[in-house]
Design a protein around this motif. Structure first.
Motif: not given
Length: 195
Positions: A26-31, A66-70, A112-129
């Motif tokens: 059997s083979a499966a693809v999940r997204t 968030k995107e997940t492929w398996n 209009t005043v950005l509070d940098t102590s409470l702001s963030n932008v990040y990206k992650t990629k998680y690869l599993t086998n």
């Protein structure tokens, strides 16, 4: 506070049973795709030391994508009259992007005043086998399975705000499992699992 979200997932599955008892493949693809947007306001008035006070007026906008492929493949082979060998492999990747921006009131009119102590932008990629091997026995009311799985994962992350940085980590695990199930009757069953 207000928010909205969109979630979508699907699975495509192919399975073939051979003429020999217990032999299958059997083979499966999940997204899956998830998107969450949230807006929240905080208006607070704080009084301390009897006559000291402070006000907080802030607006936070959060956006998470968030995107997940398996993909997985599994093979089983019958052994004798009561045994079955199972071999499987799966691989997946999850991409995640999160933005959180908190702004304060400017002249008590616009955020209009950005509070940098409470702001963030990040990206992650998680690869599993995952590679797993197991042997199952089924005889009348008894079912038992022993197996082992090897997992390898890679996490890569990038922080873009308020400071720039990168992270890269690898994880490896060997996970043995033992399961036994005995059915005394249609409504009484004993299950034991160890991993």
């Amino acid at each position: 506070a207000e928010g909205s979200g969109i979630s979508f997932s699907n699975t495509f599955l192919f399975r073939h049973r051979f003429e020999k008892r217990g032999r299958t493949i059997s083979a499966a693809v999940r997204t899956s795709i998830d998107n969450t947007d949230r807006l929240s306001d905080l208006d607070a008035y704080s009084l301390y030391d009897g006559n000291q006070y402070d006000t907080t007026n802030q607006r936070t906008v959060t956006d998470i994508d968030k995107e997940t492929w398996n993909a997985s493949i599994r093979f089983t082979e019958g052994i004798g009259n009561i045994g079955m060998l199972q071999l499987g492999y799966s691989s997946g990747i999850t991409n995640n992007e999160s933005q959180r921006r908190t702004k304060l009131l400017d002249d008590e009119v616009y955020y209009t005043v950005l509070d940098t102590s409470l702001s963030n932008v990040y990206k992650t990629k998680y690869l599993t086998n995952d590679l797993n091997l197991g042997f199952m026995v089924r005889k009348e009311a008894l079912r038992a399975r022993v197996g082992v799985a090897y997992e390898w994962a890679q996490l890569d992350g990038t922080n873009e705000f308020p400071y720039e940085g990168e992270i890269s980590r690898q994880f490896q695990n060997v996970l043995p499992t033992v399961m036994a199930d005995y059915r005394f009757s249609r409504d009484k069953e004993l299950l034991s699992t160890t991993s």
